[in-house]
Write a protein that holds these residues in place. Structure first.
Motif, PDB file in Angstrom:
ATOM      1  N   ASN A  80       0.844  -1.191   0.000  1.00  0.00           N
ATOM      2  CA  ASN A  80       0.000   0.000   0.000  1.00  0.00           C
ATOM      3  C   ASN A  80       0.885   1.248   0.000  1.00  0.00           C
ATOM      4  O   ASN A  80       1.711   1.422   0.888  1.00  0.00           O
ATOM      5  N   PRO A  81       0.732   2.142  -0.973  1.00  0.00           N
ATOM      6  CA  PRO A  81       1.567   3.349  -1.015  1.00  0.00           C
ATOM      7  C   PRO A  81       1.370   4.254   0.204  1.00  0.00           C
ATOM      8  O   PRO A  81       2.277   4.987   0.587  1.00  0.00           O
ATOM      9  N   GLN A  82       0.209   4.185   0.846  1.00  0.00           N
ATOM     10  CA  GLN A  82      -0.035   5.001   2.037  1.00  0.00           C
ATOM     11  C   GLN A  82       0.896   4.585   3.179  1.00  0.00           C
ATOM     12  O   GLN A  82       1.351   5.425   3.955  1.00  0.00           O
ATOM     13  N   THR A 140       3.967   3.465   2.846  1.00  0.00           N
ATOM     14  CA  THR A 140       5.263   4.083   2.533  1.00  0.00           C
ATOM     15  C   THR A 140       5.244   5.563   2.874  1.00  0.00           C
ATOM     16  O   THR A 140       6.203   6.092   3.456  1.00  0.00           O
ATOM     17  N   GLN A 141       4.159   6.246   2.554  1.00  0.00           N
ATOM     18  CA  GLN A 141       4.045   7.675   2.874  1.00  0.00           C
ATOM     19  C   GLN A 141       4.061   7.897   4.383  1.00  0.00           C
ATOM     20  O   GLN A 141       4.699   8.835   4.877  1.00  0.00           O
ATOM     21  N   ASN A 142       3.354   7.032   5.131  1.00  0.00           N
ATOM     22  CA  ASN A 142       3.336   7.169   6.594  1.00  0.00           C
ATOM     23  C   ASN A 142       4.732   6.971   7.182  1.00  0.00           C
ATOM     24  O   ASN A 142       5.145   7.699   8.084  1.00  0.00           O
ATOM     25  N   GLU A 149       7.619   7.408   5.635  1.00  0.00           N
ATOM     26  CA  GLU A 149       8.449   8.558   5.258  1.00  0.00           C
ATOM     27  C   GLU A 149       8.132   9.769   6.126  1.00  0.00           C
ATOM     28  O   GLU A 149       9.031  10.516   6.513  1.00  0.00           O
ATOM     29  N   ALA A 150       6.866   9.964   6.470  1.00  0.00           N
ATOM     30  CA  ALA A 150       6.500  11.073   7.354  1.00  0.00           C
ATOM     31  C   ALA A 150       7.075  10.861   8.750  1.00  0.00           C
ATOM     32  O   ALA A 150       7.558  11.806   9.383  1.00  0.00           O
ATOM     33  N   GLN A 151       7.038   9.628   9.233  1.00  0.00           N
ATOM     34  CA  GLN A 151       7.616   9.339  10.551  1.00  0.00           C
ATOM     35  C   GLN A 151       9.127   9.540  10.541  1.00  0.00           C
ATOM     36  O   GLN A 151       9.701  10.015  11.519  1.00  0.00           O
ATOM     37  N   GLN A 176      10.731  11.729   9.047  1.00  0.00           N
ATOM     38  CA  GLN A 176      11.026  13.160   9.134  1.00  0.00           C
ATOM     39  C   GLN A 176      11.076  13.664  10.575  1.00  0.00           C
ATOM     40  O   GLN A 176      11.656  14.704  10.850  1.00  0.00           O
ATOM     41  N   THR A 197       6.716   2.617  12.455  1.00  0.00           N
ATOM     42  CA  THR A 197       5.520   1.853  12.100  1.00  0.00           C
ATOM     43  C   THR A 197       4.634   1.693  13.333  1.00  0.00           C
ATOM     44  O   THR A 197       5.118   1.705  14.460  1.00  0.00           O
TER      45      THR A 197
END
Length: 194
Positions: free
Chosen positions: A89-91, A93-95, A97-99, A101, A118
């Motif tokens: 799920n691409p979401q 990966t986005q989550n 990547e946000a973490q 940061q 995660t």
């Protein structure tokens, strides 16, 4: 017919007393006698006030505390659950990547432990791996003006070993570690004698 109805009512009353009164009272008495802390929610207190449960994670945002694992439900025990995002799920990966940061830049050889970016299946996991806690030592040590070795000793003392020595992995309860950190910070430094 009347005898059948009378017997059915007696049986209903008997089973109601057993399952609705006797069994709950016995279960409660056994739990309070054998496992009182767990039966009362494994609450942790400081200065006589409850600060949380050893079984439910909570957020820590200040730089001078160890941070918990992210939660998909905002650490709400009423809405326990994971994100249900699969590995493709691409979401997800986005989550992640946000973490990533939220963590300071690290050398390429030092990777952020997976449990810091995660969520858990329940969204309420109070534990981190020892690696995830040790990863945070430089930030917490700098914020508290403590030597990293002091924090490493505190973490080693807080590691919970797997049940029976092999069921699960070693973990650290973040709330209990932060409470120990506050106690360490409150301990006066030994005075030097000339």
């Amino acid at each position: 017919m009347f005898i059948l109805l009378k017997n059915a009512l007696r049986l209903t009353l008997l089973l109601s007393l057993i399952t609705g009164l006797a069994y709950p009272l016995l279960s409660t008495w056994l739990a309070q006698t054998l496992f009182p802390a767990q039966a009362n929610g494994s609450l942790l207190t400081r200065d006589g006030h409850s600060v949380g449960s050893a079984l439910i994670g909570q957020p820590f945002a200040r730089q001078d505390y160890f941070w918990s694992r992210p939660s998909a439900v905002g650490y709400s025990a009423l809405a326990s659950g994971g994100s249900n995002l699969g590995p493709l799920n691409p979401q997800l990966t986005q989550n992640i990547e946000a973490q990533l940061q939220t963590w300071p830049q690290q050398p390429a050889s030092l990777r952020v432990p997976v449990d810091l970016v995660t969520t858990s299946a329940s969204g309420l996991d109070p534990h981190l791996s020892p690696a995830a806690v040790l990863f945070q030592v430089p930030r917490v040590a700098a914020a508290r003006h403590l030597a990293p070795d002091q924090l490493n000793d505190l973490i080693r003392a807080a590691i919970e070993r797997p049940a029976l020595g092999f069921l699960g992995s070693p973990v650290v309860n973040v709330l209990q570690l932060n409470m120990a950190l506050d106690r360490l910070d409150a301990t006066p430094a030994p005075t030097e004698t000339p």
